[in-house]
Write a protein that holds these residues in place. Structure first.
Motif, mmCIF file in Angstrom:
data_model
loop_
_atom_site.group_PDB
_atom_site.id
_atom_site.type_symbol
_atom_site.label_atom_id
_atom_site.label_comp_id
_atom_site.label_asym_id
_atom_site.label_seq_id
_atom_site.Cartn_x
_atom_site.Cartn_y
_atom_site.Cartn_z
ATOM 1 N N GLY A 651 0.805 -1.212 0.000
ATOM 2 C CA GLY A 651 0.000 0.000 0.000
ATOM 3 C C GLY A 651 0.838 1.261 0.000
ATOM 4 N N SER A 652 1.828 1.344 0.917
ATOM 5 C CA SER A 652 2.658 2.559 0.987
ATOM 6 C C SER A 652 3.547 2.683 -0.246
ATOM 7 C CB SER A 652 3.522 2.535 2.252
ATOM 8 O OG SER A 652 4.426 1.435 2.240
ATOM 9 N N LEU A 653 4.057 1.566 -0.736
ATOM 10 C CA LEU A 653 4.909 1.617 -1.921
ATOM 11 C C LEU A 653 4.114 2.023 -3.151
ATOM 12 C CD1 LEU A 653 7.043 -1.580 -1.283
ATOM 13 C CD2 LEU A 653 7.861 0.777 -1.211
ATOM 14 N N ALA A 654 2.857 1.572 -3.239
ATOM 15 C CA ALA A 654 2.024 1.954 -4.387
ATOM 16 C C ALA A 654 1.779 3.449 -4.403
ATOM 17 C CB ALA A 654 0.701 1.203 -4.330
ATOM 18 N N ARG A 655 1.671 4.049 -3.230
ATOM 19 C CA ARG A 655 1.432 5.501 -3.172
ATOM 20 C C ARG A 655 2.703 6.310 -3.392
ATOM 21 N NH1 ARG A 655 -1.646 3.665 1.210
ATOM 22 N NH2 ARG A 655 -0.009 4.236 2.675
ATOM 23 N N GLN A 656 3.834 5.793 -2.914
ATOM 24 C CA GLN A 656 5.048 6.605 -2.871
ATOM 25 C C GLN A 656 6.130 6.142 -3.837
ATOM 26 O OE1 GLN A 656 5.909 6.181 1.274
ATOM 27 N NE2 GLN A 656 4.414 7.715 1.899
ATOM 28 N N GLY A 657 5.981 4.987 -4.439
ATOM 29 C CA GLY A 657 6.959 4.519 -5.408
ATOM 30 C C GLY A 657 8.142 3.832 -4.764
ATOM 31 N N ALA A 658 9.158 3.546 -5.581
ATOM 32 C CA ALA A 658 10.354 2.853 -5.116
ATOM 33 C C ALA A 658 11.047 3.662 -4.025
ATOM 34 C CB ALA A 658 11.302 2.614 -6.289
ATOM 35 N N VAL A 659 11.850 2.949 -3.215
ATOM 36 C CA VAL A 659 12.468 3.557 -2.034
ATOM 37 C C VAL A 659 13.967 3.286 -2.050
ATOM 38 C CG1 VAL A 659 12.593 3.474 0.496
ATOM 39 C CG2 VAL A 659 10.372 3.359 -0.649
ATOM 40 N N ALA A 660 14.742 4.296 -1.641
ATOM 41 C CA ALA A 660 16.182 4.161 -1.436
ATOM 42 C C ALA A 660 16.485 4.479 0.025
ATOM 43 C CB ALA A 660 16.957 5.096 -2.356
ATOM 44 N N ILE A 661 17.315 3.657 0.661
ATOM 45 C CA ILE A 661 17.607 3.804 2.095
ATOM 46 C C ILE A 661 19.117 3.795 2.297
ATOM 47 C CG2 ILE A 661 17.321 2.789 4.389
ATOM 48 C CD1 ILE A 661 14.723 1.546 3.449
ATOM 49 N N ASN A 662 19.581 4.731 3.122
ATOM 50 C CA ASN A 662 20.976 4.765 3.552
ATOM 51 C C ASN A 662 21.017 4.901 5.064
ATOM 52 O OD1 ASN A 662 22.803 4.710 1.185
ATOM 53 N ND2 ASN A 662 21.661 6.542 0.600
ATOM 54 N N PRO A 663 21.787 4.042 5.768
ATOM 55 C CA PRO A 663 21.924 4.217 7.221
ATOM 56 C C PRO A 663 22.874 5.366 7.540
ATOM 57 C CG PRO A 663 23.250 2.360 6.482
ATOM 58 C CD PRO A 663 22.523 2.875 5.271
ATOM 59 N N GLU A 664 22.535 6.141 8.538
ATOM 60 C CA GLU A 664 23.385 7.254 8.973
ATOM 61 C C GLU A 664 23.342 7.303 10.495
ATOM 62 O OE1 GLU A 664 22.901 11.904 8.535
ATOM 63 O OE2 GLU A 664 23.562 11.032 6.636
ATOM 64 N N GLY A 665 24.319 6.673 11.114
ATOM 65 C CA GLY A 665 24.320 6.586 12.565
ATOM 66 C C GLY A 665 23.156 5.755 13.064
ATOM 67 N N ASP A 666 22.345 6.362 13.928
ATOM 68 C CA ASP A 666 21.179 5.670 14.460
ATOM 69 C C ASP A 666 19.929 5.909 13.627
ATOM 70 O OD1 ASP A 666 22.714 4.735 16.526
ATOM 71 O OD2 ASP A 666 22.205 6.391 17.893
ATOM 72 N N ARG A 667 20.074 6.582 12.484
ATOM 73 C CA ARG A 667 18.910 6.901 11.662
ATOM 74 C C ARG A 667 18.985 6.199 10.320
ATOM 75 N NH1 ARG A 667 18.085 12.492 10.141
ATOM 76 N NH2 ARG A 667 20.322 12.482 9.704
ATOM 77 N N LEU A 668 17.831 6.113 9.694
ATOM 78 C CA LEU A 668 17.745 5.666 8.321
ATOM 79 C C LEU A 668 17.307 6.845 7.461
ATOM 80 C CD1 LEU A 668 15.966 2.189 8.547
ATOM 81 C CD2 LEU A 668 18.383 2.624 8.072
ATOM 82 N N ILE A 669 18.081 7.173 6.445
ATOM 83 C CA ILE A 669 17.728 8.225 5.507
ATOM 84 C C ILE A 669 16.934 7.581 4.385
ATOM 85 C CG2 ILE A 669 18.556 10.092 4.056
ATOM 86 C CD1 ILE A 669 19.168 10.378 7.059
#
Length: 707
Positions: A651-669
């Motif tokens: 559902g979320s991917l259909a609304r927002q499209g493909a996703v790219a993720i990079n870890p940065e410390g304790d966060r996910l960008i």
């Protein structure tokens, strides 16, 4: 003397005096300024409202008034600003002018329409584009202006021809978004082609009405079939593509060899073909008139030859189907021949600039297409390079040697100018492209294109056979060169996709180096060096997720590992190409990075753990998989699910499209495709077409899943 200048030229005491001194050469920068405005429009993250465009129009009017009254120092800047504003306004006007309905949901059912384009898909299936479309249960105001259907059916059906009204049962979807955030967005190209849906069919194509009108399209198909009948095999398919633009007979292996050897441009009817055709017709007509002294002494043979060449170019444009690339080539040829008629030198940077201005005014979206970029990069570089050599005393050897050196030099300059664009657009460099072009382009110009013209002239009296035989020999030679070069070790070098700013900055540096007169031009080399340095520092996302949730790609020391060898094939291919990775999909799926069963593929991303759940396994495993510091990816919809994990469901991917993720410390960008693409006409769906389905179903998202 005014401002202390010499010979009427002002002294360069004021910074803007350099523009005054160069005023005779500034016209070549007009398309560059217009391209700046067009590029600025396409780079916006949000579509401006009518009020802002009215302010821009008012600003353009004020700037034009300023240019009229400004002195020689400020007038170039005023005109440059006017061109930038005009470019943005032209692009916006074109974007809204071509607006057409986009299918708002997945559709399965009958599709009826008129055949307008025939080609082949990347998977080598035949494909038809239809207009005057009718869809069951879809209102006419919500029906796309055009749809494109790939024919995968094994049952025999009719052989489609332009102008036929056909019917087929097909699966249709809205044009897909980018395979990754910031990647190539097919939706924008589809928007300007008024293509509102794409899909496939496994049922046979049926004839609804025979072709009416569209006689040029049918003539084109008949000529292509006749050429393939007289020239057997792939050389015949190549000759038919060159003569008519009909590439349906080109096999996938042949197309791959042409791409690997940097000869794929010979298939597209573009500037090279139009230049060779018009050049041959111009030279032949001028020679024929020169051989008749009474006519040569009384008639302007050069201008008559230019008119004849222009007529040939118009006929070639109509016969080839009038693709965007062919239209660009015709405009360039028409400008050059118009210069001959006006007693001006044809091949100058001013002529190239005028052709670019005309195309940008008519089709501003061309600026974003590799075809436009490569055509004008090659032409500009060639004209600038030969212009720099004009008048030099160095003339080696006899005429044949000079012709051979000119050919090698032309191929080198054109290849050097287009290589960065090809590498950025197609993620590959043809290592031996210069060799292949040196061996093939002369045959194209001296054999294939002249033989095509002679065959066209002799066909009405049934004497086209010898010309077609020669054309077939030339095509056979070109394909043999392509196959040999493609088989050489290291023929194709994969290239990583550069950051978005690199190509525009590289182009600006190259234009400064080629177009500016004075010492400032060498600053262009520094700009190009900075852009190339930025390219080498390109970084790729650590984790990519496809828009359907069926595939994830994890960057590892050995390259990107894929969670599946079969899911989301287009996304997998795009990711690997953008990484500059030549590995096949199966090899990437076998890399270490994912573990576990097919229904639950686990991976690690820094301190985060992740899992890719299959659609059927998700309901049973989702709760257990969703824990703190976990990434859960699934092709199943999980409406209303809450948990401590980061979940990416259908559902979320259909609304927002493909996703790219990079870890940065304790966060996910996290970057999402539609967030990067912004709120643009080709991204958002028009309200009347996306709010509801005609069959009474629930409102749909862009990907077709119910919200």
């Amino acid at each position: 003397m005014r401002n202390g200048g010499l010979l009427g030229r002002p002294a360069l005491g004021h910074p803007l005096d350099a523009l005054v001194a160069a005023r005779g050469t500034l016209f070549v920068w007009a398309p560059v300024c217009m391209a700046g405005g067009i590029g600025g429009y396409f780079s916006l993250s949000r579509e401006p409202g009518a009020g802002l465009w009215m302010l821009c129009g008012l600003g353009l009017a004020l700037v034009l008034v300023w240019a009229w009254y400004a002195g020689p120092r400020w007038r170039p800047l005023a005109l440059a600003l006017a061109l930038v504003l005009g470019g943005g306004l032209v692009a916006a006007a074109r974007s809204h002018w071509v607006a057409a309905p986009v299918l708002g949901h997945r559709y399965y059912g009958p599709v009826t329409g008129r055949v307008v384009v025939l080609d082949r898909s990347l998977s080598d299936f035949p494909r038809v584009t239809l207009d005057r479309v009718m869809l069951s249960r879809v209102a006419s105001e919500a029906t796309p202006a055009r749809v494109r259907v790939t024919l995968r059916g094994r049952l025999p059906g009719i052989t489609p021809e332009p102008g036929q009204v056909v019917m087929i049962t097909a699966h249709l979807s809205p044009p897909p978004g980018p395979a990754e955030p910031g990647g190539f967005d097919f939706r924008r190209m589809a928007w300007f082609d008024r293509l509102g849906a794409t899909g496939y069919a496994t049922s046979p194509l049926m004839l609804w009405q025979p072709a009416r009108g569209a006689w040029l399209g049918r003539l084109r198909m008949d000529l292509a079939r006749a050429i393939r009948a007289r020239i057997p095999g792939q050389p015949g398919a190549f000759a038919a593509a060159v003569a008519t633009g009909e590439r349906g007979g080109i096999a996938r292996a042949t197309a791959d060899d042409l791409r690997a050897s940097n000869l794929a441009h010979l298939l597209a009817i573009s500037g090279l073909h139009m230049g060779l055709l018009t050049g041959f017709v111009f030279a032949a007509l001028r020679l024929a008139l020169a051989l008749i002294p009474p006519l040569a002494l009384r008639l302007p043979a050069k201008k008559i030859a230019a008119v004849g060449a222009l007529a040939a170019a118009m006929a070639y444009l109509a016969l080839s189907g009038g693709s965007i690339a062919t239209q660009r080539a015709f405009v360039m040829a028409a400008v050059m021949l118009g210069a001959v008629l006006a007693d001006r030198r044809a091949l100058t940077l001013r002529s190239v600039a005028l052709a670019a201005l005309i195309i940008l005014l008519l089709q501003p979206e061309s600026l974003t297409e590799p075809g436009f970029q490569m055509s004008f990069a090659a032409t500009t570089a060639l004209v600038a390079a030969f212009g720099a050599l004009r008048g030099r005393a160095w003339r080696p050897g006899a005429a044949p040697l000079r012709a051979a050196l000119a050919l090698v030099f032309s191929s080198f300059v054109a290849g050097l100018a287009t290589a960065p664009i090809a590498a950025a657009s197609f993620n590959r460099l043809a290592e031996y492209g210069l060799l292949a072009n040196v061996l093939s382009v002369p045959v194209m110009g001296l054999v294939v294109m002249p033989a095509a013209v002679i065959a066209a002239l002799m066909a009405p009296v049934g004497l086209a056979g010898p010309a077609l035989w020669a054309m077939g020999l030339g095509a056979q030679w070109i394909l043999a060169v392509a196959h040999w070069v493609a088989g050489l070790s290291g023929a194709v070098v994969p290239v990583v996709t550069p950051p978005g700013w690199v190509l525009p900055v590289l182009a600006l540096g190259a234009l400064l180096l080629m177009l500016w007169r004075g010492r400032l031009r060498w600053g262009g080399a520094l700009v190009m060096a900075a852009a190339l340095a930025g390219w080498t520092m390109a970084e790729r996302p650590a984790l990519l997720i496809s828009a359907d949730g069926r595939l994830a790609g994890l960057m590892t020391p050995s390259g990107r590992a894929l969670s599946s060898a079969t899911a989301a094939g287009f996304a997998a291919r795009s990711w690997l190409e953008n990484d500059g990775d030549a590995a096949a999909r199966d090899a990437a799926a076998a890399r270490p990075g994912f573990a576990g069963s097919k229904t639950a593929r686990t991976f690690d991303l820094g301190r985060w753990s992740g899992v890719v759940l299959g659609r059927r396994a998700a309901p049973d495993m989702l709760q257990a998989a969703c824990r703190k510091d976990a990434i859960v990816i699934t092709a199943a919809a999980a409406p209303g699910f809450r948990g401590p994990c980061r979940i990416f469901d259908a559902g979320s991917l259909a609304r927002q499209g493909a996703v790219a993720i990079n870890p940065e410390g304790d966060r996910l960008i996290v970057r999402r495709a539609d967030q990067v693409a912004g709120d643009r006409p080709w991204v958002r769906m028009p309200r009347p077409y996306s709010q509801r389905r005609r069959d009474g179903g629930p409102p749909m998202s862009r990907g077709g899943a119910a919200r």
